[in-house]
Structure formats: structure tokens, C-alpha cells
Design a protein around this motif. Structure first.
Motif, PDB file in Angstrom:
ATOM      1  N   THR A 599      63.550  57.243  48.786  1.00 50.13           N
ATOM      2  CA  THR A 599      63.496  57.843  47.457  1.00 50.13           C
ATOM      3  C   THR A 599      62.917  59.241  47.544  1.00 50.13           C
ATOM      4  O   THR A 599      62.228  59.587  48.515  1.00 50.13           O
ATOM      5  CB  THR A 599      62.630  56.976  46.522  1.00 50.13           C
ATOM      6  N   ASP A 600      63.188  60.024  46.500  1.00 46.75           N
ATOM      7  CA  ASP A 600      62.574  61.348  46.444  1.00 46.75           C
ATOM      8  C   ASP A 600      61.227  61.321  45.729  1.00 46.75           C
ATOM      9  O   ASP A 600      60.534  62.330  45.662  1.00 46.75           O
ATOM     10  CB  ASP A 600      63.513  62.356  45.769  1.00 46.75           C
ATOM     11  N   LEU A 681      74.101  56.054  46.485  1.00 50.24           N
ATOM     12  CA  LEU A 681      73.213  57.054  45.888  1.00 50.24           C
ATOM     13  C   LEU A 681      73.339  57.038  44.372  1.00 50.24           C
ATOM     14  O   LEU A 681      72.337  57.214  43.651  1.00 50.24           O
ATOM     15  CB  LEU A 681      73.534  58.443  46.451  1.00 50.24           C
ATOM     16  N   LEU A 686      70.018  58.848  43.037  1.00 47.25           N
ATOM     17  CA  LEU A 686      69.612  59.921  43.934  1.00 47.25           C
ATOM     18  C   LEU A 686      70.719  60.959  44.041  1.00 47.25           C
ATOM     19  O   LEU A 686      71.900  60.622  44.132  1.00 47.25           O
ATOM     20  CB  LEU A 686      69.298  59.367  45.323  1.00 47.25           C
ATOM     21  N   PRO A 690      68.466  60.164  51.192  1.00 45.58           N
ATOM     22  CA  PRO A 690      67.114  60.282  51.742  1.00 45.58           C
ATOM     23  C   PRO A 690      67.183  60.446  53.252  1.00 45.58           C
ATOM     24  O   PRO A 690      68.195  60.107  53.883  1.00 45.58           O
ATOM     25  CB  PRO A 690      66.453  58.960  51.339  1.00 45.58           C
TER      26      PRO A 690
END
Length: 731
Positions: A599-600, A681, A686, A690
């Protein structure tokens, strides 16, 4: 006093969904649940609260209820002088943790039933566990009714009450201090890389070399977390001593009375140091965490016996703890009615601890022919006089099968030789176990607590998913999937993004605690690794996001057991040490570290800051903080990542990964192509891949693995063995 809201003379617990609370609805004690109405009544009447905390499978909870709470005279004393509140510790781990902490500080111990006398504000001034109805001779322990009268008289005395209130303030402050973050310098870091070795050394020092397990004397608790920690160290350090201690513990648990040798599964703990006689309740969490330790033992040693224990224990959970729609129930009681075979004609059955599980030689011989009956009794220690109450025997593996081969046995007054083939004896014993199991099924069954708890289901989901992968049993994985689907459907509010803790007969209630999010998140993440499906990974990330947002206190830099917007108690609890379940903080930190790669969001920062905050405590007693110590080691060492780009995992790859013990490894499965990854994604919300997936496509259309630790990676390999050779050098 409040009047019964049920209108039929029952107390307010008649409205409760918890089976434990409902069990006390007909007590003459005017029990109330922990809620604002009960607390307001205590303030309005200006009387203390008598708080009783227990759970439905708790033996001594039943005993105290029968001796005291069902006694009309005791009930009258309680009702006149207190507001009695009953709490199911399985529903409210936050309340239990607060007052257990006080009990441990004041008395040096704790447990259930927990009996606490509180000010109307909820501050404890007298606390203990089980109190007998009368003071035992020679012991400075008051009888329960006598204690209640003494406390009531002191509360009413204007000279004594201030002392009680002062004590309440002092005990509350002590609990707040014990559960408060320790604080560290701004430049401090998470615990050092030696923390895992320190924890293992402490576990080895505390090992019972004679009987197996940990601690000297009785009782004997299973401590599966310590076993997994030792197996991890043994693999990482190639050290034989941690492995020996871990195997000794596993062997003791599998051969003694802790294990149900007919039906599989584990009881709560043993009352003696030799693992002979258990407390017979069976908890869902024990039958997740103990089989998980045996599964790790199987991967570390290759011993088939450990795999058999896993299979039999999960069979038990499926057979006896399964909700028909997919989840898992909570517990089986320790007690059940006496079987008819042990009653004289006209004698009434009583509810007895262990009655469902124990045997006499006569009962065995009634069901089995010779020589199977005598072989079974010798193998499992079924003897005249027994090892338990009433001349009955708890099954233990007392004689190795090899010693039975060709042994002389007395059968019906004659000496005969046992079969001279070990295989034949094993077949006879297997058939005997099956026949006795079928006969046992006809006995009165222990009551079952049919709450479905989010966190305990998470523990079972994790073990079922991992066992299904390791043992190549897709049905286990499907069972994990059905349990996760049930919990998501019944307890997860997708719109609010929050989890409830308990489901019972269609009733959903109680805000989820940190352990629910952490254990369920770990279960979902394990299911992703086992299946390569993105949906459980997405759910794990949702749960991790709530942990970071709702349970992390930025000022204190730690994770709490209850959410930031939860009920304010006299102290805010944390679960840092491993208890009957893993530390919820440790499980959450581990989850956040693993998911930080996907994850960001900066989940890793929350994990590392929590570890830093508690560095002093973890390093001071690492074995008591085993789950946190393993998480701290992962944070320092860096997790081992195996990114697998493949539509399906090749069968030989699965077999290789299943049989290798790679503790803490993350198997990060992904679609083989960039186009396929785009769909994932989108599912995860996202914008870009990642790092754990970025640029790691399948090579030449072949399944490809990338092995990495701490940003150092092997070349992309289409040969898994080549990647694992790199891993061996970077453990």
C-alpha cells in the motif's frame, strides 16, 4: 434496585445475547450488564458495584455461581448493598484487561471468575478471583457472603469509606501507570536485532526439561507462541537447543491429557505439571494457536505426528465449532451430565467436569473385544482407580506402541501375548479409537457457547488457510474462505468501515477490539498467500487501515486495545504481553509491517513507532512479549519476501514452499502480467504497483519468483530452488 425488565422475575441479563450472561438470567442476584443504566444506578444509589467477570466454559465460574449466586440469602445481601454487574470477558476484553491488571498488581495473580468491588465511578477497591461460600479452615480467605457484608458495612461507615476511596484512587493510578506507554527518547529505535535471541534464551531457561513445556510445577499452560518463537530461532540460527525445547513441548502436549486422543483438539490447560489432567473446556482460540505451533513444528522437523495433530484438531473445530453458515463458535464447556453408564439405577445425573471425555476399564471392555481392549487401556492409561475423579481416567499416551509389541498381557485371568507386529497394533488402536469415539458421541454433550467472535475466527482462518496450503488440503482453504465470508457479511460494516466483535443468533453487537482487527487481518492475509486471490488481501488492508487510524494514539505513539472513540474506562488498556491469545499489539504490529509492502499508506511507521515506544518493556522481558519480539525482529531484520508472478502456483512449488520452514516469510503472489496486475490495483484502489510487485512480471511466460530481504533481491528465477538457495544465505 432496578426491577426486572423481562417482566417474569428474571434479571436484565435475560435480554443478553451472550450465553454466559444469559446463564445467569435466572439467578436471584439482580444482575445487570455493563452499561450506562447500571453505572447510573450505582451513582444514584451511592453504593459500590460488584463486578463479576467470567465466560461460559469457565469451571470455577460455574462453581461460584452455584455456591453463591444461586443462594437467595447471598443474593439478598448483594442486591441490597451493591449494583451487581456481570461481564462476559469474551465480549469485553477491554474491561477484563483493566480489572485483571489491577488484580495482578494487588494479588500477584488473576483469572476467572474475576470478582471486583468498585466505587460508583468504576474504580476498584477490593479484588480477587473465586471466593468460597465459607471461609476455609486455616486460610485467611473470607467466605463470599461474609466478605460482601464486611464491604457493605465499611462503605456505610463514614470513617472507613474514605480509606476505601483512597485505595480505589491508588489502585486505579497503579493500573493506569502499568498500562501507560513507557516513553522513550526521541532518537530511540525499535528493539535491537538481538531481541529474538534474548527471548529464546529466556524461554529455554524457563523450560521444564523433565515434563516438557514451560514453567515448573502446576498448572501447565500450552504456550504455543513460545514454541513458534523457538522454532523461528532454531531455523534462523541453525541451533539445536531451541528446537529440542520446542519439540519437547509439542510432544508433551500431544501425548498428555491436554490433547483429546479420540476427538482431536486441545483443552485449555493441565492442572498438574505432568500434563495428565486438563481443565476440560475447549476454546476456539486454543484450537487455532496450538495447531499453528504444531504446523510450524511439522515444517521445521518433517515429523508426520505433528501434521496428524493438526489434521485431527482442525477436524474437531469443523465438527464441533462450526456455524452452519460459515463462522466458528467460541467454546465447549468443561462440564456435561454424567453418562448413564456411571449411574446406579434411579440415580440422577449431575453435571461434572470432564464427564464427556473420561473412561473406566469396564466402559472400554464393554465396547472392545480382546486384545484391543487391554491394548487400548495400556496405551492410554485407563486403569482401575483412574487418574481423575470417581475412578475415571483421562486418556494419556502412557506406553509407547513399540513396548506393546509382543508384550505379555493379562486378559480375563489368562496371560496372552500382544501381536508381534507394530503395524497390527496400530491398526487395532486406530479401530479402537474410532469405536470409542462413536460411543462417546452418544454421551450427554458439553454445552457450547455459540457466539461467533471476529478475532477468534481470524485465528482459525489463519490456521486453516496455512494448514490447507502446507498439507495440500484445499478443503481446509475453502473452510477458511467460508469463515471469512461469514464474518465479513455479519460483522463488517463496509459503509462505515468498522467491525463488530460478536454475532449470536442474528444479533450483532459490541465494538470490535484491536485483537479483532489484528487477528482477522492476519487471517485474511494468510488466505491471500494461500490462494493468490486479491479479495482477502484487500480486506486485510481495510482492517489494517482501521488499526492505524482508530487504534493508534499519535500522542502516546502506541496502539490501544479499544478504539480512540470507544468507551472511556478508568484506565485505557493495552495488550502487550502474550496471554491466552497472542498480544493484540504484537499481532497488529506484525500485520502492519507485512502489509506495508502492499500500500501507499505508511503502515510501517505506526508499527515501528509502537515498537519504539515499548522498547524498554520488550527488552526487559522479551519472552513475555514474544509476539512483539518476533515483530521487532522482523522490523530490524527486514521481512523475507517471495514475490511469485504466476496465474497459478505450480504443484512442485507449492510442495517445496509447504515443506520449508521460512518463519516470517511473505509470499506475495500476483498476476503474471502487467495487464493482469492493473485489475488488482483497481481492486485495491492503488494508482501504481507497490514496490513488492512493481516490475516483477513472469519471465518468458513461466512462473517467476523474486526473493528479497531489506531491499536486497535475488535475480528473477523460474527455478524456485535457485531462489531458495539465495534465501538460505540471507535468512
Amino acid at each position: 434496585m432496578t426491577e426486572s425488565s423481562s417482566g417474569d422475575g428474571r434479571n436484565r441479563l435475560a435480554e443478553a445475547a451472550s450465553p454466559y450472561l444469559e446463564q445467569h438470567a435466572d439467578n436471584p442476584v439482580d444482575w445487570q450488564p455493563w452499561d450506562e443504566d447500571a453505572l447510573a444506578e450505582a451513582r444514584e444509589r451511592d453504593v459500590p458495584i460488584f463486578l463479576s467477570v467470567g465466560y461460559s466454559a469457565c469451571h470455577w465460574c460455574h462453581v461460584m455461581a452455584e455456591e453463591s449466586f444461586e443462594d437467595p440469602d447471598v443474593a439478598e445481601t448483594i442486591n441490597e448493598n451493591f449494583v451487581p454487574i456481570k461481564v462476559d470477558r469474551e465480549e469485553r476484553p477491554d474491561l477484563d484487561r483493566v480489572y485483571q491488571t489491577v488484580c495482578q498488581l494487588v494479588t500477584g495473580g488473576g483469572g476467572w471468575p474475576l470478582s471486583a468491588f468498585l466505587t460508583p465511578e468504576g474504580k476498584p477497591f477490593y479484588i480477587g478471583t473465586y471466593f468460597p461460600p465459607e471461609s476455609p479452615p486455616g486460610r485467611n480467605v473470607p467466605g463470599f457472603e461474609q466478605l460482601c457484608r464486611q464491604i457493605a458495612d465499611s462503605w456505610a461507615d463514614p470513617e472507613e469509606r474514605p480509606e476505601m476511596e483512597t485505595r480505589a484512587e491508588q489502585w486505579t493510578a497503579a493500573a493506569q501507570d502499568r498500562m501507560a506507554p513507557t516513553g522513550t527518547p526521541e532518537d530511540s529505535e525499535p528493539p535491537s536485532s538481538e531481541i529474538l535471541d534474548d527471548a529464546a534464551a529466556a524461554a529455554i531457561r524457563g523450560a521444564d526439561r523433565q515434563h516438557g513445556g514451560f514453567g515448573q510445577g502446576s498448572p501447565k499452560f500450552p504456550q504455543p507462541g513460545r514454541v513458534e518463537l523457538l522454532l523461528r530461532v532454531a531455523t534462523l540460527a541453525d541451533d539445536t537447543e531451541p528446537l529440542t525445547v520446542a519439540e519437547n513441548a509439542l510432544n508433551a502436549m500431544a501425548s498428555g491429557g491436554l490433547y483429546d486422543h479420540l476427538g482431536g483438539g486441545f483443552h485449555r490447560y493441565c492442572v498438574d505439571e505432568e500434563w495428565t489432567v486438563p481443565h476440560f473446556e475447549k476454546m476456539a482460540y486454543d484450537n487455532a494457536t496450538i495447531p499453528a505451533a504444531f504446523l510450524a513444528g511439522y515444517r521445521a522437523t518433517g515429523r508426520d505426528r505433528y501434521a496428524d495433530v493438526v489434521e485431527e484438531s482442525l477436524d474437531f473445530a469443523e465438527r464441533e465449532l462450526s456455524h452452519p453458515d460459515g463462522g466458528f463458535f467460541s467454546t465447549l464447556d468443561a462440564r456435561s451430565d454424567t453418562p448413564a453408564s456411571r449411574l446406579d439405577e434411579g440415580e440422577r445425573a449431575d453435571r461434572e467436569e470432564g464427564a464427556f471425555y473420561v473412561w473406566t476399564p469396564a466402559e472400554v471392555r464393554e465396547l472392545l473385544d480382546e486384545p484391543a481392549a487391554t491394548l487400548f487401556c495400556r496405551r492410554y492409561g485407563v486403569v482401575a482407580g483412574g487418574n481423575f475423579e470417581g475412578g475415571t481416567s483421562v486418556l494419556n499416551e502412557t506406553v509407547p506402541v513399540a513396548e506393546l509389541v509382543g508384550a505379555e498381557m493379562e486378559v480375563a485371568g489368562e496371560t496372552v501375548d500382544a501381536p508381534d507386529s507394530e503395524a497390527e497394533i496400530r491398526d487395532l488402536l486406530a479401530d479402537a479409537r474410532e469405536r470409542l469415539f462413536d460411543a462417546r458421541e452418544e454421551r450427554p454433550r458439553p454445552p457450547r457457547d455459540e457466539k461467533v467472535l471476529a478475532g477468534w475466527n481470524g485465528l482459525l482462518i489463519e490456521t486453516f488457510a496455512r494448514a490447507g496450503f502446507v498439507l495440500d488440503d484445499h478443503a481446509r482453504i475453502e473452510r477458511a474462505e467460508s469463515a471469512l465470508a461469514f464474518v465479513r457479511e455479519q460483522l463488517w460494516d463496509a459503509e462505515d468501515g468498522r467491525l463488530a466483535r460478536r454475532f449470536k443468533d442474528g444479533d450483532v453487537g459490541v465494538d470490535a477490539a484491536l485483537e479483532d482487527y489484528a487477528f482477522l487481518g492476519r487471517g485474511a492475509f494468510e488466505l491471500y498467500q494461500a490462494t493468490g486471490a486479491v479479495e482477502p488481501l484487500a480486506f486485510a488492508l481495510d482492517l489494517a487501515g482501521v488499526i492505524a487510524d482508530a487504534f493508534y494514539d499519535e500522542t502516546d505513539e502506541t496502539l490501544y486495545l479499544s478504539a480512540n472513540d470507544g468507551e472511556e474506562l478508568v484506565a485505557r488498556p493495552q495488550e502487550l504481553t502474550d496471554q491466552s491469545t497472542p498480544s493484540s499489539v504484537g499481532a497488529a504490529v506484525s500485520l502492519l509491517l507485512d502489509l506495508d509492502h502492499f500500500t501507499d499508506a505508511d503502515l510501517g511507521a505506526v508499527a515501528r513507532e509502537t515498537l519504539t515506544t515499548h522498547r524498554g518493556r520488550i527488552e526487559a522481558s522479551p519472552v513475555e512479549h514474544g509476539t512483539l519480539a518476533m515483530a521487532a525482529d522482523a522490523a530490524r531484520r527486514g521481512s523475507l519476501e517471495l514475490t511469485v508472478a504466476a496465474a497459478d502456483l505450480p504443484a512442485d512449488w507449492r510442495e517445496t514452499l509447504a515443506t520449508r520452514h521460512l518463519p516470517g516469510a511473505v509470499v506475495a503472489r500476483r498476476p503474471p502480467t502487467a495487464a493482469g496486475l492493473e485489475d488488482w490495483l483497481d481492486e485495491l484502489g492503488l494508482e501504481e504497483a507497490p514496490p513488492i510487485w512493481a516490475g516483477r512480471e513472469a519471465r518468458d511466460g513461466e512462473p517467476t519468483v523474486y526473493a528479497c530481504r531489506s531491499r536486497t533481491c535475488s535475480p528473477p528465477e523460474t527455478d524456485l530452488d535457485a531462489a531458495l538457495e539465495w534465501v538460505e544465505k540471507n535468512l
